[in-house]
Design a protein around this motif. Structure first.
Motif, PDB file in Angstrom:
ATOM      1  N   ILE A  81      12.275   5.818   5.131  1.00 20.79           N
ATOM      2  CA  ILE A  81      10.999   5.638   5.827  1.00 20.79           C
ATOM      3  C   ILE A  81       9.924   5.193   4.842  1.00 20.79           C
ATOM      4  O   ILE A  81       9.145   4.270   5.115  1.00 20.79           O
ATOM      5  CB  ILE A  81      10.585   6.942   6.544  1.00 20.79           C
ATOM      6  CG1 ILE A  81      11.500   7.205   7.737  1.00 20.79           C
ATOM      7  CG2 ILE A  81       9.129   6.882   6.996  1.00 20.79           C
ATOM      8  CD1 ILE A  81      11.354   8.597   8.336  1.00 20.79           C
ATOM      9  N   ASN A  84      10.680   1.565   3.602  1.00 18.34           N
ATOM     10  CA  ASN A  84      10.413   0.591   4.671  1.00 18.34           C
ATOM     11  C   ASN A  84       8.917   0.380   4.875  1.00 18.34           C
ATOM     12  O   ASN A  84       8.489  -0.705   5.247  1.00 18.34           O
ATOM     13  CB  ASN A  84      11.072   1.023   5.976  1.00 18.34           C
ATOM     14  CG  ASN A  84      12.584   0.885   5.926  1.00 18.34           C
ATOM     15  OD1 ASN A  84      13.122   0.154   5.104  1.00 18.34           O
ATOM     16  ND2 ASN A  84      13.266   1.624   6.784  1.00 18.34           N
ATOM     17  N   GLY A  85       8.119   1.404   4.626  1.00 15.82           N
ATOM     18  CA  GLY A  85       6.672   1.265   4.736  1.00 15.82           C
ATOM     19  C   GLY A  85       6.104   0.286   3.726  1.00 15.82           C
ATOM     20  O   GLY A  85       5.115  -0.398   3.990  1.00 15.82           O
ATOM     21  N   ASN A  87       7.623  -2.379   2.777  1.00 14.70           N
ATOM     22  CA  ASN A  87       8.026  -3.714   3.199  1.00 14.70           C
ATOM     23  C   ASN A  87       7.385  -4.147   4.516  1.00 14.70           C
ATOM     24  O   ASN A  87       7.593  -5.284   4.953  1.00 14.70           O
ATOM     25  CB  ASN A  87       9.553  -3.779   3.319  1.00 14.70           C
ATOM     26  CG  ASN A  87      10.227  -3.494   1.992  1.00 14.70           C
ATOM     27  OD1 ASN A  87       9.726  -3.877   0.941  1.00 14.70           O
ATOM     28  ND2 ASN A  87      11.351  -2.797   2.031  1.00 14.70           N
ATOM     29  N   ALA A  88       6.645  -3.264   5.178  1.00 13.09           N
ATOM     30  CA  ALA A  88       6.035  -3.600   6.463  1.00 13.09           C
ATOM     31  C   ALA A  88       4.893  -4.597   6.258  1.00 13.09           C
ATOM     32  O   ALA A  88       4.199  -4.570   5.251  1.00 13.09           O
ATOM     33  CB  ALA A  88       5.497  -2.337   7.132  1.00 13.09           C
ATOM     34  N   SER A  89       4.748  -5.473   7.226  1.00 16.44           N
ATOM     35  CA  SER A  89       3.666  -6.438   7.152  1.00 16.44           C
ATOM     36  C   SER A  89       2.995  -6.492   8.517  1.00 16.44           C
ATOM     37  O   SER A  89       3.624  -6.896   9.489  1.00 16.44           O
ATOM     38  CB  SER A  89       4.212  -7.807   6.779  1.00 16.44           C
ATOM     39  OG  SER A  89       3.163  -8.729   6.696  1.00 16.44           O
ATOM     40  N   MET A  91       0.830  -3.518   6.252  1.00 12.46           N
ATOM     41  CA  MET A  91       1.089  -2.126   5.906  1.00 12.46           C
ATOM     42  C   MET A  91       0.287  -1.226   6.845  1.00 12.46           C
ATOM     43  O   MET A  91      -0.850  -1.521   7.176  1.00 12.46           O
ATOM     44  CB  MET A  91       0.668  -1.821   4.469  1.00 12.46           C
ATOM     45  CG  MET A  91       1.548  -2.435   3.439  1.00 12.46           C
ATOM     46  SD  MET A  91       0.967  -1.964   1.805  1.00 12.46           S
ATOM     47  CE  MET A  91       2.499  -1.858   0.959  1.00 12.46           C
ATOM     48  N   TYR A  92       0.905  -0.163   7.288  1.00  7.21           N
ATOM     49  CA  TYR A  92       0.218   0.781   8.166  1.00  7.21           C
ATOM     50  C   TYR A  92       0.652   2.191   7.802  1.00  7.21           C
ATOM     51  O   TYR A  92       1.693   2.405   7.180  1.00  7.21           O
ATOM     52  CB  TYR A  92       0.525   0.475   9.642  1.00  7.21           C
ATOM     53  CG  TYR A  92       2.001   0.510   9.968  1.00  7.21           C
ATOM     54  CD1 TYR A  92       2.612   1.682  10.412  1.00  7.21           C
ATOM     55  CD2 TYR A  92       2.796  -0.619   9.837  1.00  7.21           C
ATOM     56  CE1 TYR A  92       3.971   1.725  10.691  1.00  7.21           C
ATOM     57  CE2 TYR A  92       4.145  -0.598  10.114  1.00  7.21           C
ATOM     58  CZ  TYR A  92       4.730   0.578  10.553  1.00  7.21           C
ATOM     59  OH  TYR A  92       6.068   0.613  10.818  1.00  7.21           O
ATOM     60  N   ASP A  93      -0.173   3.170   8.168  1.00  8.40           N
ATOM     61  CA  ASP A  93       0.137   4.565   7.895  1.00  8.40           C
ATOM     62  C   ASP A  93       1.238   5.047   8.833  1.00  8.40           C
ATOM     63  O   ASP A  93       1.328   4.596   9.983  1.00  8.40           O
ATOM     64  CB  ASP A  93      -1.094   5.446   8.076  1.00  8.40           C
ATOM     65  CG  ASP A  93      -2.144   5.196   7.000  1.00  8.40           C
ATOM     66  OD1 ASP A  93      -1.873   4.393   6.079  1.00  8.40           O
ATOM     67  OD2 ASP A  93      -3.223   5.794   7.086  1.00  8.40           O
ATOM     68  N   ILE A  94       2.043   5.967   8.338  1.00  9.00           N
ATOM     69  CA  ILE A  94       3.118   6.558   9.125  1.00  9.00           C
ATOM     70  C   ILE A  94       2.854   8.057   9.186  1.00  9.00           C
ATOM     71  O   ILE A  94       2.642   8.696   8.157  1.00  9.00           O
ATOM     72  CB  ILE A  94       4.493   6.278   8.484  1.00  9.00           C
ATOM     73  CG1 ILE A  94       4.749   4.773   8.410  1.00  9.00           C
ATOM     74  CG2 ILE A  94       5.599   6.979   9.263  1.00  9.00           C
ATOM     75  CD1 ILE A  94       5.970   4.393   7.591  1.00  9.00           C
ATOM     76  N   TYR A 107      -0.409   4.001   3.104  1.00  4.15           N
ATOM     77  CA  TYR A 107      -0.100   2.846   2.269  1.00  4.15           C
ATOM     78  C   TYR A 107      -1.368   2.048   2.002  1.00  4.15           C
ATOM     79  O   TYR A 107      -2.214   1.897   2.876  1.00  4.15           O
ATOM     80  CB  TYR A 107       0.923   1.934   2.953  1.00  4.15           C
ATOM     81  CG  TYR A 107       2.283   2.572   3.064  1.00  4.15           C
ATOM     82  CD1 TYR A 107       3.209   2.431   2.046  1.00  4.15           C
ATOM     83  CD2 TYR A 107       2.630   3.338   4.162  1.00  4.15           C
ATOM     84  CE1 TYR A 107       4.459   3.024   2.127  1.00  4.15           C
ATOM     85  CE2 TYR A 107       3.869   3.935   4.258  1.00  4.15           C
ATOM     86  CZ  TYR A 107       4.781   3.781   3.239  1.00  4.15           C
ATOM     87  OH  TYR A 107       6.010   4.386   3.322  1.00  4.15           O
TER      88      TYR A 107
END
Length: 146
Positions: A81, A84-85, A87-89, A91-94, A107
């Motif tokens: 998790i 993967n955060g 690499n997200a585009s 970037m957002y909070d999880i 992030y």
């Protein structure tokens, strides 16, 4: 009379040590760490605990933590998790819910470096904490990956 007194004294001494019990313990295993105790992971049985220095309040340099049991490979899933955060585009909070805590993976990008911070809130005490900025290399070091 002396024999009766001696027997009573021996019986009392045996009973007084009967109050102490040796309990079984699980060994603590310290896994990866970043910095000098800035962030580190400790394993006790199937429970993983993440400890971090709280940077939320500059005057309070307490150590905060959050933990979870490794049910259904949760330790490995937590690592995935986080990675993967990165690499997200965009970037957002999880936000994650653990048994005793809420954990936000915050992030952000500073220049060319992307990083994550653990932001936690304890469900019972409502105490909060924020870890320092961790890069992807720091996360791999924390989880002992190359």
């Amino acid at each position: 009379m002396k024999k009766l007194f001696t027997a009573a004294l021996l019986l009392l001494s045996v009973l007084s040590f009967g109050q102490i019990k040796v309990l079984e313990t699980t060994p603590l295993e310290r896994l990866g760490r970043v910095g000098i105790n800035d962030v580190y992971v400790q394993k006790e049985g199937s429970q993983y605990t993440f400890f971090y220095k709280n940077v939320e309040d500059q005057e309070d340099t307490s150590i905060k933590n959050f933990s979870f049991k490794n049910v259904e490979n949760d330790y490995e899933n937590f690592f995935k998790i986080i990675i993967n955060g990165f690499n997200a585009s965009p970037m957002y909070d999880i936000k994650l819910e653990l048994p005793n805590d809420y954990v936000w993976l915050h992030y952000s990008k500073t220049g060319a470096k992307a990083g994550v911070q653990f932001m936690t809130t304890n469900k019972v005490t409502s105490s909060t904490g924020i870890s320092g900025f961790l890069t992807m290399e720091d996360i791999k070091k924390l989880f002992e990956r190359s």
